[in-house]
Motif scaffolding. Structure first.
Motif, short mmCIF file in Angstrom:
data_model
loop_
_atom_site.label_atom_id
_atom_site.label_comp_id
_atom_site.label_asym_id
_atom_site.label_seq_id
_atom_site.Cartn_x
_atom_site.Cartn_y
_atom_site.Cartn_z
N GLU A 8 4.02 8.95 -1.56
CA GLU A 8 3.30 8.14 -1.09
C GLU A 8 1.99 8.22 -2.33
O GLU A 8 1.22 6.82 -2.41
CB GLU A 8 2.90 8.76 0.33
CG GLU A 8 1.48 8.16 0.93
CD GLU A 8 1.43 8.70 2.35
OE1 GLU A 8 0.27 9.05 2.84
OE2 GLU A 8 2.20 9.61 2.43
N ASP A 9 1.32 9.42 -2.33
CA ASP A 9 -0.21 9.51 -3.69
C ASP A 9 0.59 8.82 -4.63
O ASP A 9 -0.33 7.41 -4.92
CB ASP A 9 0.26 10.56 -4.39
CG ASP A 9 -0.17 11.88 -2.78
OD1 ASP A 9 -1.42 11.21 -2.57
OD2 ASP A 9 0.74 12.71 -2.94
N VAL A 10 1.65 7.78 -5.06
CA VAL A 10 2.07 7.70 -6.73
C VAL A 10 1.80 5.84 -6.13
O VAL A 10 0.94 4.81 -6.81
CB VAL A 10 3.60 7.13 -6.81
CG1 VAL A 10 3.91 6.19 -8.16
CG2 VAL A 10 3.38 9.16 -7.42
N ARG A 11 2.00 5.41 -4.81
CA ARG A 11 1.73 4.72 -3.94
C ARG A 11 0.02 3.49 -4.05
O ARG A 11 0.39 2.60 -4.64
CB ARG A 11 2.74 4.19 -2.98
CG ARG A 11 4.03 3.40 -2.96
CD ARG A 11 5.04 3.24 -1.32
NE ARG A 11 4.98 4.25 -0.91
CZ ARG A 11 5.43 5.42 -0.29
NH1 ARG A 11 6.56 5.67 -1.21
NH2 ARG A 11 5.34 6.29 0.19
N LYS A 12 0.14 4.40 -3.58
CA LYS A 12 -1.46 4.40 -3.96
C LYS A 12 -2.05 4.34 -4.92
O LYS A 12 -3.04 3.38 -5.00
CB LYS A 12 -1.94 5.45 -3.31
CG LYS A 12 -2.12 5.10 -1.36
CD LYS A 12 -2.56 6.76 -0.81
CE LYS A 12 -2.26 7.01 0.88
NZ LYS A 12 -2.62 8.52 1.43
#
Length: 84
Positions: A8-12
């Motif tokens: 999820e952090d990667v997507r952001k």
């Protein structure tokens, strides 16, 4: 506690850093622990701004034997982890 980043952090983060991967963030986190934590307590990424981190890491780079590539991985991890 030092944040552990997720997909999820990667997507952001991909909005700002399109080539970021979970692997690069995990590597940056481990380099931060190994290179910086070997001499002093680790700071939580949210304690400083990106500019302050860049200055601090650059100032300590030679002393901590951090290569330019490792420096960028550490800074990427810190920048993404700041927003957690």
């Amino acid at each position: 506690m030092l944040p552990v980043l997720t997909e999820e952090d990667v997507r952001k983060a991909e909005v700002r850093w399109p080539t970021v991967t979970l692997s690069t963030l995990q590597t940056g986190r481990q380099k931060y622990i190994d290179r910086c934590g070997g001499c002093h307590s680790l700071y939580v990424p949210s304690e400083f701004t990106e500019v302050q981190w860049r200055t601090a890491v650059e100032d300590m780079r030679e002393r901590a034997r951090v290569s330019p590539e490792e420096k960028e991985l550490i800074l990427l991890y810190l920048a993404v982890a700041r927003s957690k």
